[in-house]
Design an enzyme around this catalytic site. Structure first.
Site, PDB file in Angstrom:
ATOM      1  N   ARG A 129      10.757  -1.901  11.502  1.00 27.37           N
ATOM      2  CA  ARG A 129       9.648  -1.532  12.379  1.00 27.37           C
ATOM      3  C   ARG A 129       9.479  -2.532  13.530  1.00 27.37           C
ATOM      4  NH1 ARG A 129       4.551  -0.064   8.574  1.00 27.37           N
ATOM      5  NH2 ARG A 129       3.505  -1.197  10.246  1.00 27.37           N
ATOM      6  N   ARG A 147      -1.240  -9.502  13.048  1.00 30.93           N
ATOM      7  CA  ARG A 147      -1.823  -8.456  12.180  1.00 30.93           C
ATOM      8  C   ARG A 147      -2.575  -9.077  11.005  1.00 30.93           C
ATOM      9  NH1 ARG A 147       3.496  -5.727  11.144  1.00 30.93           N
ATOM     10  NH2 ARG A 147       2.471  -4.257   9.735  1.00 30.93           N
ATOM     11  N   LYS A 199       0.830  -1.208   0.000  1.00 34.03           N
ATOM     12  CA  LYS A 199       0.000   0.000   0.000  1.00 34.03           C
ATOM     13  C   LYS A 199       0.869   1.265   0.000  1.00 34.03           C
ATOM     14  CE  LYS A 199      -1.990  -1.162   3.906  1.00 34.03           C
ATOM     15  NZ  LYS A 199      -1.389  -2.486   4.187  1.00 34.03           N
TER      16      LYS A 199
HETATM   17  P1  ADP Z   1       0.755  -1.866   7.381  1.00 35.85           P
HETATM   18  O1  ADP Z   1       1.261  -0.864   6.395  1.00 35.85           O
HETATM   19  O2  ADP Z   1       1.793  -2.873   7.731  1.00 35.85           O
HETATM   20  O3  ADP Z   1      -0.558  -2.449   6.979  1.00 35.85           O
HETATM   21  P2  ADP Z   1       0.107   0.394   9.015  1.00 35.85           P
HETATM   22  O4  ADP Z   1       1.336   1.209   8.978  1.00 35.85           O
HETATM   23  O5  ADP Z   1      -1.027   0.796   8.166  1.00 35.85           O
HETATM   24  O6  ADP Z   1       0.498  -1.127   8.763  1.00 35.85           O
HETATM   25  O7  ADP Z   1      -0.420   0.301  10.510  1.00 35.85           O
HETATM   26  C1  ADP Z   1       0.441  -0.018  11.587  1.00 35.85           C
HETATM   27  C2  ADP Z   1      -0.363  -0.139  12.860  1.00 35.85           C
HETATM   28  O8  ADP Z   1      -0.995   1.117  13.153  1.00 35.85           O
HETATM   29  C3  ADP Z   1      -1.523  -1.139  12.810  1.00 35.85           C
HETATM   30  O9  ADP Z   1      -1.107  -2.462  13.091  1.00 35.85           O
HETATM   31  C4  ADP Z   1      -2.447  -0.574  13.890  1.00 35.85           C
HETATM   32  O10 ADP Z   1      -1.977  -0.891  15.188  1.00 35.85           O
HETATM   33  C5  ADP Z   1      -2.293   0.926  13.689  1.00 35.85           C
HETATM   34  N1  ADP Z   1      -3.296   1.447  12.725  1.00 35.85           N
HETATM   35  C6  ADP Z   1      -3.055   2.034  11.527  1.00 35.85           C
HETATM   36  N2  ADP Z   1      -4.191   2.387  10.914  1.00 35.85           N
HETATM   37  C7  ADP Z   1      -5.197   2.012  11.747  1.00 35.85           C
HETATM   38  C8  ADP Z   1      -6.617   2.071  11.675  1.00 35.85           C
HETATM   39  N3  ADP Z   1      -7.268   2.593  10.603  1.00 35.85           N
HETATM   40  N4  ADP Z   1      -7.334   1.571  12.721  1.00 35.85           N
HETATM   41  C9  ADP Z   1      -6.718   1.053  13.793  1.00 35.85           C
HETATM   42  N5  ADP Z   1      -5.392   0.951  13.918  1.00 35.85           N
HETATM   43  C10 ADP Z   1      -4.624   1.414  12.910  1.00 35.85           C
HETATM   44  P1  ADP Z   2       2.077  -1.929   3.205  1.00 41.36           P
HETATM   45  O1  ADP Z   2       2.039  -0.418   3.236  1.00 41.36           O
HETATM   46  O2  ADP Z   2       0.890  -2.510   2.503  1.00 41.36           O
HETATM   47  O3  ADP Z   2       2.269  -2.543   4.535  1.00 41.36           O
HETATM   48  P2  ADP Z   2       4.711  -1.632   1.909  1.00 41.36           P
HETATM   49  O4  ADP Z   2       4.465  -0.719   0.764  1.00 41.36           O
HETATM   50  O5  ADP Z   2       5.387  -1.089   3.097  1.00 41.36           O
HETATM   51  O6  ADP Z   2       3.327  -2.376   2.329  1.00 41.36           O
HETATM   52  O7  ADP Z   2       5.509  -2.892   1.362  1.00 41.36           O
HETATM   53  C1  ADP Z   2       5.931  -3.924   2.240  1.00 41.36           C
HETATM   54  C2  ADP Z   2       7.358  -4.338   1.900  1.00 41.36           C
HETATM   55  O8  ADP Z   2       7.360  -5.060   0.662  1.00 41.36           O
HETATM   56  C3  ADP Z   2       8.314  -3.165   1.695  1.00 41.36           C
HETATM   57  O9  ADP Z   2       9.595  -3.579   2.147  1.00 41.36           O
HETATM   58  C4  ADP Z   2       8.304  -2.935   0.181  1.00 41.36           C
HETATM   59  O10 ADP Z   2       9.536  -2.388  -0.279  1.00 41.36           O
HETATM   60  C5  ADP Z   2       8.083  -4.344  -0.358  1.00 41.36           C
HETATM   61  N1  ADP Z   2       7.211  -4.400  -1.561  1.00 41.36           N
HETATM   62  C6  ADP Z   2       6.162  -3.598  -1.875  1.00 41.36           C
HETATM   63  N2  ADP Z   2       5.587  -3.979  -3.037  1.00 41.36           N
HETATM   64  C7  ADP Z   2       6.268  -5.073  -3.464  1.00 41.36           C
HETATM   65  C8  ADP Z   2       6.163  -5.929  -4.620  1.00 41.36           C
HETATM   66  N3  ADP Z   2       5.201  -5.749  -5.561  1.00 41.36           N
HETATM   67  N4  ADP Z   2       7.048  -6.949  -4.738  1.00 41.36           N
HETATM   68  C9  ADP Z   2       8.007  -7.144  -3.785  1.00 41.36           C
HETATM   69  N5  ADP Z   2       8.165  -6.365  -2.683  1.00 41.36           N
HETATM   70  C10 ADP Z   2       7.313  -5.345  -2.522  1.00 41.36           C
END
Ligand code: ADP
Ligand code: ADP
Ligand code: ZN
Length: 218
Positions: A160, A171, A13
């Site tokens: 992280r 998660r 994302k």
């Molecule tokens: P990822 O990119 O790995 O999906 P995020 O960075 O979006 O994770 O979120 C990290 C953490 O922040 C989540 O595991 C949760 O604890 C909190 N968080 C983020 N967005 C929300 C939301 N919309 N509602 C509740 N918790 C959230």
């Molecule tokens: P999210 O916000 O959904 O948690 P991230 O954008 O942080 O996901 O991506 C998670 C990890 O995977 C990061 O280390 C990123 O560089 C890597 N990544 C993202 N998209 C791809 C892809 N299409 N193929 C391989 N690795 C990816």
């Protein structure tokens, strides 16, 4: 254009959001980034959020919805939004609808990036994030040019606290239980678009870009 990008942790994302905001002049609002900044700054809200984040749990709605509402009420939110990581539950989606209605805004599309669990775990344990600008890298798939240094701002990259195997599994479990039901909510509103996130970063983006271009010209 107001877009939501959703998908399990590690789906890409943030990576896709970075490209979308540039090409389509969208304001990137990531609730995860907002919480990580609050933790870094040591605010009361950050301390509260960290308790949940470290366990892989969702931060309670009254905190998240309040933050998003405040952010969307600022004037720069009128020009086009990319919501990343919010909403994450049907309750949050309903709360968002209410806020958007009050502000006379509407959601144009919900893009879901889908990736299988094995690949997500592999990505997250190799994810590195810039402490300064929040940019995403991956030791395996998207390494920085210089080890541990951000390509964009030369900030330090870190792993992280919540990207450990146990927290990642928690998660993913929460995503399946609490976030997946949201798909039906948006499908019924005819806003749902799914992309195969297991492709390479640029291929995923090509699919998203083509979809957004069509949407823009509608
Ligand atoms: P990822 O990119 O790995 O999906 P995020 O960075 O979006 O994770 O979120 C990290 C953490 O922040 C989540 O595991 C949760 O604890 C909190 N968080 C983020 N967005 C929300 C939301 N919309 N509602 C509740 N918790 C959230
Ligand atoms: P999210 O916000 O959904 O948690 P991230 O954008 O942080 O996901 O991506 C998670 C990890 O995977 C990061 O280390 C990123 O560089 C890597 N990544 C993202 N998209 C791809 C892809 N299409 N193929 C391989 N690795 C990816
Ligand atoms: Zn950086």
């Amino acid at each position: 254009m107001n877009i939501i990008i959703m998908g399990p942790p590690g789906a890409g994302k943030g990576t896709q959001a970075e490209k979308m905001t540039k090409d389509f002049a969208l304001l990137h609002i990531s609730t995860g980034d907002i919480f990580r900044n609050a933790v870094k700054e040591g605010t009361e809200m950050g301390k509260k959020a960290k308790e949940y984040m470290d366990k892989g749990l969702l931060v309670p709605d009254e905190i998240v919805v309040g933050i998003v509402k405040e952010r969307l009420s600022r004037p720069d939110s009128k020009e086009g939004l990319l919501l990343d990581g919010f909403p994450r539950t049907v309750e949050q989606a309903e709360a968002l609808d209410k806020v958007m209605q009050e502000l006379e805004l509407k959601i144009n599309a919900v893009i879901s990036v889908d990736v299988n669990e094995e690949e997500l775990i592999s990505r997250l344990t190799a994810r590195r994030v810039c402490r300064n600008c929040g940019a995403n890298f991956n030791l395996k798939y998207n390494p920085p040019k210089v080890r541990n240094i951000c390509d964009h701002c030369s900030g330090e990259l870190y792993h992280r606290d919540d990207d450990t195997i146990d927290t990642v599994k928690e998660r993913l479990d929460i995503y399946n239980k609490q976030t997946l039901p949201m798909i039906e909510y948006y499908r019924q509103k005819n806003l749902y678009f799914s992309v195969d996130g297991a492709q390479q970063i640029n291929q995923v983006y090509a699919a998203i870009k083509a979809y957004l271009e069509k949407l823009k010209n509608k």
